[in-house]
Design a protein around this motif. Structure first.
Motif, PDB file in Angstrom:
ATOM      1  N   PHE A 126      -8.953   8.155  -2.300  1.00 35.74           N
ATOM      2  CA  PHE A 126      -9.859   9.076  -2.991  1.00 35.74           C
ATOM      3  C   PHE A 126     -10.307  10.202  -2.051  1.00 35.74           C
ATOM      4  N   ILE A 143       2.284   1.734  -3.543  1.00 40.16           N
ATOM      5  CA  ILE A 143       1.270   2.224  -4.480  1.00 40.16           C
ATOM      6  C   ILE A 143       0.934   3.693  -4.194  1.00 40.16           C
ATOM      7  N   VAL A 164      -9.470  -5.374   0.253  1.00 45.63           N
ATOM      8  CA  VAL A 164      -8.476  -4.431   0.788  1.00 45.63           C
ATOM      9  C   VAL A 164      -8.186  -3.331  -0.246  1.00 45.63           C
ATOM     10  N   PHE A 165      -8.126  -3.730  -1.517  1.00 42.36           N
ATOM     11  CA  PHE A 165      -7.914  -2.748  -2.587  1.00 42.36           C
ATOM     12  C   PHE A 165      -9.007  -1.683  -2.561  1.00 42.36           C
ATOM     13  N   THR A 166     -10.249  -2.126  -2.379  1.00 43.51           N
ATOM     14  CA  THR A 166     -11.384  -1.206  -2.343  1.00 43.51           C
ATOM     15  C   THR A 166     -11.250  -0.207  -1.194  1.00 43.51           C
ATOM     16  N   ILE A 186       0.845  -1.202   0.000  1.00 41.58           N
ATOM     17  CA  ILE A 186       0.000   0.000   0.000  1.00 41.58           C
ATOM     18  C   ILE A 186       0.881   1.253   0.000  1.00 41.58           C
ATOM     19  N   ILE A 221     -19.881   6.455  -3.630  1.00 41.11           N
ATOM     20  CA  ILE A 221     -19.543   6.050  -4.998  1.00 41.11           C
ATOM     21  C   ILE A 221     -19.225   4.553  -5.066  1.00 41.11           C
ATOM     22  N   TRP A 222     -18.472   4.080  -4.059  1.00 45.23           N
ATOM     23  CA  TRP A 222     -18.131   2.650  -4.013  1.00 45.23           C
ATOM     24  C   TRP A 222     -18.532   2.097  -2.648  1.00 45.23           C
ATOM     25  N   PRO A 223     -19.828   1.859  -2.429  1.00 47.78           N
ATOM     26  CA  PRO A 223     -20.263   1.384  -1.098  1.00 47.78           C
ATOM     27  C   PRO A 223     -19.607   0.051  -0.758  1.00 47.78           C
ATOM     28  N   VAL A 247      -1.676   4.279   4.373  1.00 53.53           N
ATOM     29  CA  VAL A 247      -1.384   2.977   4.982  1.00 53.53           C
ATOM     30  C   VAL A 247      -2.098   2.856   6.332  1.00 53.53           C
ATOM     31  N   THR A 272      -8.091  -9.684  -1.411  1.00 52.13           N
ATOM     32  CA  THR A 272      -7.265  -8.614  -1.993  1.00 52.13           C
ATOM     33  C   THR A 272      -8.154  -7.538  -2.632  1.00 52.13           C
ATOM     34  N   THR A 273      -9.243  -7.968  -3.262  1.00 49.41           N
ATOM     35  CA  THR A 273     -10.161  -6.994  -3.864  1.00 49.41           C
ATOM     36  C   THR A 273     -10.764  -6.108  -2.787  1.00 49.41           C
ATOM     37  N   MET A 294      -8.435   0.676   0.286  1.00 51.93           N
ATOM     38  CA  MET A 294      -7.303   1.557  -0.016  1.00 51.93           C
ATOM     39  C   MET A 294      -7.716   2.625  -1.030  1.00 51.93           C
ATOM     40  N   ARG A 295      -8.419   2.197  -2.080  1.00 51.50           N
ATOM     41  CA  ARG A 295      -8.841   3.137  -3.113  1.00 51.50           C
ATOM     42  C   ARG A 295      -9.763   4.214  -2.521  1.00 51.50           C
ATOM     43  N   LYS A 325       1.342   7.211  -6.388  1.00 48.62           N
ATOM     44  CA  LYS A 325       0.125   7.929  -6.773  1.00 48.62           C
ATOM     45  C   LYS A 325       0.093   9.343  -6.233  1.00 48.62           C
TER      46      LYS A 325
END
Lengths: 219, 207
Positions: free
Chosen positions: B108, B59, B99-101, B56, B126-128, B74, B96-97, B103-104, B63
């Motif tokens: 954001f 990345i 945790v990615f969500t 994290i 936006i991404w519940p 982090v 992983t998806t 983090m994203r 970014k």
């Protein structure tokens, strides 16, 4: 049937959280109405996640904090209760007609409605600099004079319908226009749109070319 | 010839080992998350931290171009992993998806706070993390107006509901209605008028 979808590169940026809130919200509204795009977003998210976490050369990570202390702190916090999202519908009223708004807008602040002829507009106060977002309502029989764009214009049709020289649109359509397009949308039965515009519009015909009052109204 | 072949073999076994590694990794991550969710297991969380946090950081640095912001991402992401572990549903997707969500979403909101000075945390809208509704096959708002009206009609007194429904939905005339309800025509008319003005009031229209 929905015919206009966000392009793949837009979806990838959306999944990575790289778009302005206004555009990502537009994609969310669309994907809530479009199974195909919603599935594609799920796939892309899976893929991007895999890419992100399969990197291996990160052993030398230098954190700006004491890792053990942080883990101690975190593990002393309480788990978050499972909250059921508050989906009290949000609504907007233009000239006595109330529209239900998509869930993604529930924390967005709206400006006062303004009016020119058959057009009503409420700004969405997202504070994104030159990117302006609005709710735009065209009353039955109304339209927008022929114009083109320096930047881009994204229109997400929420309710009703409208058409231009490129065709007819239905709720859920995600329409992207830029300087290569000229159009003159009209709505026979009236409609409500979510719009994101990156620069003022340029009118190409008649008096509007000189005065451009609607240009700043819509931007 | 020999060299080429061994290269091929290496590549082949390499990828098998890689995918085996990622399979066991996947299982490990699921087990750790589960241990955090069910028994608030600190050791399991520490494992999760060592797996995800360096990635994290990497990345986020690429970014955000800012070390302290990347560290913030982090900390915030890993805090959420701890706090929300019980909300992770392994039947719905890979850890992983998930945790990615997180983090994203964290990134954001941090970026939005920086760029627009807004602390509206829109990522959750936006991404519940908890998807609340199935996708409707029909465009969602085609019948909104009608649904609105129906809901408002339900709030009217019974005798007014009766006249509105008969008059507007069954398209009976006022005379037919009077006959049907065995009421004087004047009463039917005044009930309709009353019901209509109440409807307008509820729907936010001003006389």
């Amino acid at each position: 049937m929905i015919n206009h979808h966000p392009k793949l590169n837009l979806l990838i940026q959306h999944v990575n959280g790289e778009l302005p809130a206004s555009i990502s919200a537009g994609i969310k509204i669309h994907s809530d109405m479009c199974k195909q795009c919603s599935e594609q977003i799920a796939e892309l998210t899976k893929h991007e996640a895999k890419l992100s976490f399969s990197q291996t050369n990160v052993d030398d990570a230098e954190f700006g904090f004491d890792v053990d202390a942080l883990i101690n702190d975190i593990t002393q916090t309480q788990p978050e209760p499972e909250v059921i999202p508050d989906n009290k519908p949000v609504a907007v009223t233009f000239r006595g007609v109330t529209y239900k708004l998509p869930n993604v807008m529930k924390h967005m602040e709206l400006g006062k409605p303004a009016q020119i002829g058959k057009l009503s507009r409420s700004r969405i106060l997202l504070d994104e600099g030159h990117i302006h977002s609005s709710l735009l309502r065209i009353e039955a029989g109304g339209g927008i004079p022929e114009h083109t764009h320096n930047g881009y214009e994204i229109t997400l049709l929420l309710e009703g319908n409208f058409k231009d020289d490129m065709g007819e649109y239905v709720p859920g359509d995600f329409i992207v226009l830029d300087g290569n397009h000229q159009h003159q949308p009209v709505s026979e039965q009236g409609c409500l749109c979510y719009t994101v515009v990156s620069d003022s519009l340029h009118f190409t015909q008649g008096i509007n070319k000189l005065l451009n009052p609607i240009g700043s109204f819509i931007y | 010839m020999q060299v080429v072949q061994s290269n091929v073999t290496n590549k082949f076994t390499g990828s098998v080992i890689n995918s085996m590694a990622s399979d066991t990794q996947h299982t490990d991550i699921c087990l750790w998350l589960d241990a955090v969710a069910t028994s608030r297991d600190k050791a399991a969380f520490t494992q999760l931290f060592h797996f995800f946090a360096p990635k994290i950081l990497h990345i986020s640095q690429s970014k955000l171009f800012d070390k302290s912001l990347a560290n913030e991402v982090v900390q915030e992401t890993m805090t959420n992993v701890w706090k929300k572990a019980h909300l992770f549903n392994s039947t719905k997707g890979a850890p992983t998806t998930w945790v990615f969500t997180i983090m994203r979403n964290v990134t954001f909101d941090i970026l939005r706070k920086l760029q627009s000075n807004k602390e509206d945390n829109l990522s959750e809208d936006i991404w519940p993390m908890i998807e609340d509704q199935a996708i409707e096959d029909e465009p969602f708002s085609d019948h909104i107006e009608q649904k609105n009206i129906l809901a408002v009609i339900d709030k009217l007194p019974k005798n007014q509901q009766e006249v509105i429904q008969a008059y507007y939905f069954m398209e009976m005339s006022q005379e037919q209605l009077a006959q049907h309800l065995d009421l004087p025509l004047g009463t039917v008319k005044s009930r309709l008028r009353l019901a209509l003005s109440k409807l307008k009031e509820h729907l936010g229209e001003k006389e």
